[in-house]
Design a protein around this motif. Structure first.
Motif, PDB file in Angstrom:
ATOM      1  N   GLU A  47       0.818  -1.216   0.000  1.00 41.08           N
ATOM      2  CA  GLU A  47       0.000   0.000   0.000  1.00 41.08           C
ATOM      3  C   GLU A  47       0.853   1.267   0.000  1.00 41.08           C
ATOM      4  O   GLU A  47       0.340   2.351   0.263  1.00 41.08           O
ATOM      5  CB  GLU A  47      -0.945  -0.022   1.204  1.00 41.08           C
ATOM      6  CG  GLU A  47      -1.969  -1.132   1.104  1.00 41.08           C
ATOM      7  CD  GLU A  47      -2.983  -1.119   2.230  1.00 41.08           C
ATOM      8  OE1 GLU A  47      -3.027  -0.150   3.008  1.00 41.08           O
ATOM      9  OE2 GLU A  47      -3.732  -2.098   2.323  1.00 41.08           O
ATOM     10  N   LEU A  48       2.134   1.133  -0.355  1.00 38.37           N
ATOM     11  CA  LEU A  48       2.988   2.309  -0.441  1.00 38.37           C
ATOM     12  C   LEU A  48       2.581   3.162  -1.638  1.00 38.37           C
ATOM     13  O   LEU A  48       2.115   2.641  -2.653  1.00 38.37           O
ATOM     14  CB  LEU A  48       4.454   1.902  -0.611  1.00 38.37           C
ATOM     15  CG  LEU A  48       5.146   1.287   0.591  1.00 38.37           C
ATOM     16  CD1 LEU A  48       6.561   0.865   0.213  1.00 38.37           C
ATOM     17  CD2 LEU A  48       5.176   2.242   1.763  1.00 38.37           C
ATOM     18  N   SER A  49       2.803   4.458  -1.509  1.00 38.92           N
ATOM     19  CA  SER A  49       2.479   5.358  -2.619  1.00 38.92           C
ATOM     20  C   SER A  49       3.461   5.145  -3.763  1.00 38.92           C
ATOM     21  O   SER A  49       4.590   4.670  -3.563  1.00 38.92           O
ATOM     22  CB  SER A  49       2.550   6.819  -2.154  1.00 38.92           C
ATOM     23  OG  SER A  49       3.899   7.181  -1.920  1.00 38.92           O
ATOM     24  N   GLU A  50       3.034   5.498  -4.946  1.00 33.16           N
ATOM     25  CA  GLU A  50       3.871   5.373  -6.143  1.00 33.16           C
ATOM     26  C   GLU A  50       5.184   6.132  -5.947  1.00 33.16           C
ATOM     27  O   GLU A  50       6.239   5.684  -6.382  1.00 33.16           O
ATOM     28  CB  GLU A  50       3.109   5.917  -7.360  1.00 33.16           C
ATOM     29  CG  GLU A  50       3.817   5.707  -8.679  1.00 33.16           C
ATOM     30  CD  GLU A  50       3.824   4.255  -9.126  1.00 33.16           C
ATOM     31  OE1 GLU A  50       4.676   3.924  -9.961  1.00 33.16           O
ATOM     32  OE2 GLU A  50       3.001   3.469  -8.647  1.00 33.16           O
ATOM     33  N   ARG A  51       5.119   7.263  -5.280  1.00 31.80           N
ATOM     34  CA  ARG A  51       6.295   8.088  -5.017  1.00 31.80           C
ATOM     35  C   ARG A  51       7.330   7.326  -4.189  1.00 31.80           C
ATOM     36  O   ARG A  51       8.529   7.455  -4.407  1.00 31.80           O
ATOM     37  CB  ARG A  51       5.869   9.371  -4.298  1.00 31.80           C
ATOM     38  CG  ARG A  51       6.955  10.386  -4.141  1.00 31.80           C
ATOM     39  CD  ARG A  51       6.427  11.625  -3.403  1.00 31.80           C
ATOM     40  NE  ARG A  51       7.293  11.815  -2.268  1.00 31.80           N
ATOM     41  CZ  ARG A  51       6.978  11.644  -0.991  1.00 31.80           C
ATOM     42  NH1 ARG A  51       5.781  11.316  -0.644  1.00 31.80           N
ATOM     43  NH2 ARG A  51       7.851  11.825  -0.039  1.00 31.80           N
ATOM     44  N   ALA A 101      15.339   3.726   5.426  1.00 30.96           N
ATOM     45  CA  ALA A 101      15.172   5.179   5.467  1.00 30.96           C
ATOM     46  C   ALA A 101      13.780   5.638   5.046  1.00 30.96           C
ATOM     47  O   ALA A 101      13.232   6.569   5.635  1.00 30.96           O
ATOM     48  CB  ALA A 101      16.212   5.844   4.572  1.00 30.96           C
ATOM     49  N   GLN A 102      13.183   4.977   4.042  1.00 27.82           N
ATOM     50  CA  GLN A 102      11.955   5.491   3.451  1.00 27.82           C
ATOM     51  C   GLN A 102      10.696   4.751   3.869  1.00 27.82           C
ATOM     52  O   GLN A 102       9.624   5.338   3.910  1.00 27.82           O
ATOM     53  CB  GLN A 102      12.070   5.461   1.925  1.00 27.82           C
ATOM     54  CG  GLN A 102      13.202   6.312   1.394  1.00 27.82           C
ATOM     55  CD  GLN A 102      13.443   6.103  -0.093  1.00 27.82           C
ATOM     56  OE1 GLN A 102      12.611   5.568  -0.797  1.00 27.82           O
ATOM     57  NE2 GLN A 102      14.599   6.527  -0.570  1.00 27.82           N
ATOM     58  N   VAL A 103      10.804   3.466   4.148  1.00 30.77           N
ATOM     59  CA  VAL A 103       9.616   2.670   4.450  1.00 30.77           C
ATOM     60  C   VAL A 103       9.444   2.460   5.956  1.00 30.77           C
ATOM     61  O   VAL A 103       8.327   2.540   6.466  1.00 30.77           O
ATOM     62  CB  VAL A 103       9.659   1.298   3.720  1.00 30.77           C
ATOM     63  CG1 VAL A 103       8.428   0.465   4.053  1.00 30.77           C
ATOM     64  CG2 VAL A 103       9.777   1.511   2.219  1.00 30.77           C
TER      65      VAL A 103
END
Length: 108
Positions: free
Chosen positions: A42-46, A83-85
C-alpha cells in the motif's frame, strides 16, 4: 524448478514418512518476487519508484551473472527501505529487508 523431497525412516518396527515440495529459483527470480510484493503493498507510487529502480538493477545484475553488483544493489535497497519505508510501515520494511536478505544469502 520444482522438486519433491520425501523422507522415509524406519527403526524396524515403526515407519515414518514426510514429504515436501521445494521450488528452486534464481536470484533474479527472487528479486522478481520482491518486486511483486512491493507493487502489491500500500505504499504510494512516489515511495515505490526508487525502491523498484534498485530491485530492477539488482535483477539485471543477477541475470548477467554478476552476483557482487546484484548483492550490493540489494543492500542499497535495504538501506532505502530502512530510510523510506520503516518510518511509515515498520512491519512492511522488516518483510522487505528479510526478503532481500534471503536473496543475498542465496546469491553468496
Amino acid at each position: 524448478g520444482t522438486h519433491e523431497v520425501s523422507l522415509r525412516v524406519s527403526d524396524g518396527q515403526a515407519v515414518g514418512n514426510a514429504s515436501m515440495t521445494l521450488e528452486v529459483i534464481s536470484p533474479a527470480q527472487g528479486v522478481g518476487v520482491i518486486i511483486v510484493f512491493l507493487n502489491d503493498s500500500e505504499l504510494s507510487e512516489r515511495n515505490v519508484q526508487p525502491l523498484l529502480a534498485s530491485l530492477k538493477n539488482a535483477a539485471e545484475s543477477f541475470d548477467r551473472c554478476n552476483a557482487k553488483p546484484g548483492i550490493n544493489q540489494l543492500q542499497a535497497f535495504q538501506n532505502k527501505v530502512r530510510a523510506q519505508v520503516a518510518p511509515l510501515n515498520p512491519e512492511l520494511a522488516a518483510q522487505l529487508i528479510a526478503a532481500a536478505q534471503q536473496v543475498i544469502d542465496a546469491a553468496r
